[in-house]
Design a protein around this motif. Sequence first.
Motif, PDB file in Angstrom:
ATOM      1  N   GLY A 140      57.301  -2.482  63.461  1.00 51.52           N
ATOM      2  CA  GLY A 140      57.143  -3.059  62.137  1.00 51.52           C
ATOM      3  C   GLY A 140      57.236  -4.569  62.140  1.00 51.52           C
ATOM      4  O   GLY A 140      57.621  -5.201  63.132  1.00 51.52           O
ATOM      5  N   HIS A 141      56.910  -5.177  61.000  1.00 52.59           N
ATOM      6  CA  HIS A 141      56.887  -6.639  60.899  1.00 52.59           C
ATOM      7  C   HIS A 141      58.301  -7.218  61.001  1.00 52.59           C
ATOM      8  O   HIS A 141      59.300  -6.541  60.769  1.00 52.59           O
ATOM      9  CB  HIS A 141      56.218  -7.072  59.596  1.00 52.59           C
ATOM     10  CG  HIS A 141      56.964  -6.656  58.366  1.00 52.59           C
ATOM     11  ND1 HIS A 141      56.634  -5.524  57.649  1.00 52.59           N
ATOM     12  CD2 HIS A 141      58.018  -7.202  57.717  1.00 52.59           C
ATOM     13  CE1 HIS A 141      57.443  -5.402  56.612  1.00 52.59           C
ATOM     14  NE2 HIS A 141      58.300  -6.418  56.635  1.00 52.59           N
TER      15      HIS A 141
ATOM     16  N   PRO B  21      60.666  -2.336  60.166  1.00 52.48           N
ATOM     17  CA  PRO B  21      60.672  -3.806  60.095  1.00 52.48           C
ATOM     18  C   PRO B  21      62.038  -4.425  60.404  1.00 52.48           C
ATOM     19  O   PRO B  21      63.084  -3.828  60.192  1.00 52.48           O
ATOM     20  CB  PRO B  21      60.262  -4.079  58.643  1.00 52.48           C
ATOM     21  CG  PRO B  21      59.435  -2.899  58.263  1.00 52.48           C
ATOM     22  CD  PRO B  21      60.089  -1.734  58.944  1.00 52.48           C
TER      23      PRO B  21
ATOM     24  N   SER C 202      65.177   0.033  59.672  1.00 48.24           N
ATOM     25  CA  SER C 202      64.973  -1.390  59.398  1.00 48.24           C
ATOM     26  C   SER C 202      66.275  -2.166  59.566  1.00 48.24           C
ATOM     27  O   SER C 202      67.366  -1.673  59.281  1.00 48.24           O
ATOM     28  CB  SER C 202      64.443  -1.578  57.982  1.00 48.24           C
ATOM     29  OG  SER C 202      65.369  -1.072  57.033  1.00 48.24           O
TER      30      SER C 202
END
Length: 267
Positions: free
Chosen positions: A89-90, A110, A144
């Motif tokens: 993910g980013h 992310p 995340s």
Amino acid sequence: MTAPTLGFLAKHLHRVKSIAEQRRVSFWLRKCASVGDDCRLEGHPTIQSWPNARITIGDRLRFSSLPEESHMMAGEGAVIQIGDDVWIGHGASISANRNVTIGNGAKLAPFVTIMDTDFHVAGDRSAAPASTPIVIGNDVRIGSGVTILRGATIGEGACIEPGAVVSGDVPAGATAGGVPARVRSAKTNGETDDVIVVVARALGLASAPAPDDGPRTLPGWDSLGSLKLLLALEDAFGITLQEDALLQVRSVRDVISLVERMRDRAE
């Protein structure tokens, strides 16, 4: 000569787009030693590869840098290995001074941070920081905002909850969370053997420690390890310990006595 059909034009356009995407991937991942087939980027990451470093990427990588850019850095002589069908993910940050391995099918949400070094030595700015390999197994799910510290090993199919800080071993198929991360487990019966098992699990030991083993002889029993052990004991035995409860502990035998005293008080 007949006019091209809509089907032909659509296939041609798809082929052109595919070639353009391959060239874009090749450009932004040009510092990698090898890149597999059908890899796709959303945005573009920053890749840094120092002399003699090696970054290898398997097939079908999905690597996002939108809306936040992702970074990957391999220091001099370091190795980063990413398997097939990995999703990143980013906002990711992956750095290796020695070795980081991400297995097939791993999914990283992310803002995951992975670093196999502390980047400094406390009290000595001139000293070279230690680096210990990180291994993330096949089909691991990482939530995340997770931070994975040097020396961590996450077994196949394990799940790391969002916001966790992972240090040490997470068994295959386990779910771990918290700061520091610990395996979510059922309560034990409070027997001596159970305490030894909890100590081994909390410190990431390959085998059960002896009763006379302690911070001086067991790897991982440092300040962070003591905190992980304290939290694991509370979870396993349903007791409440003060933050300094393990400061006077010198052996596994002392831990067993501590658990027994706390359980007696609770009864």
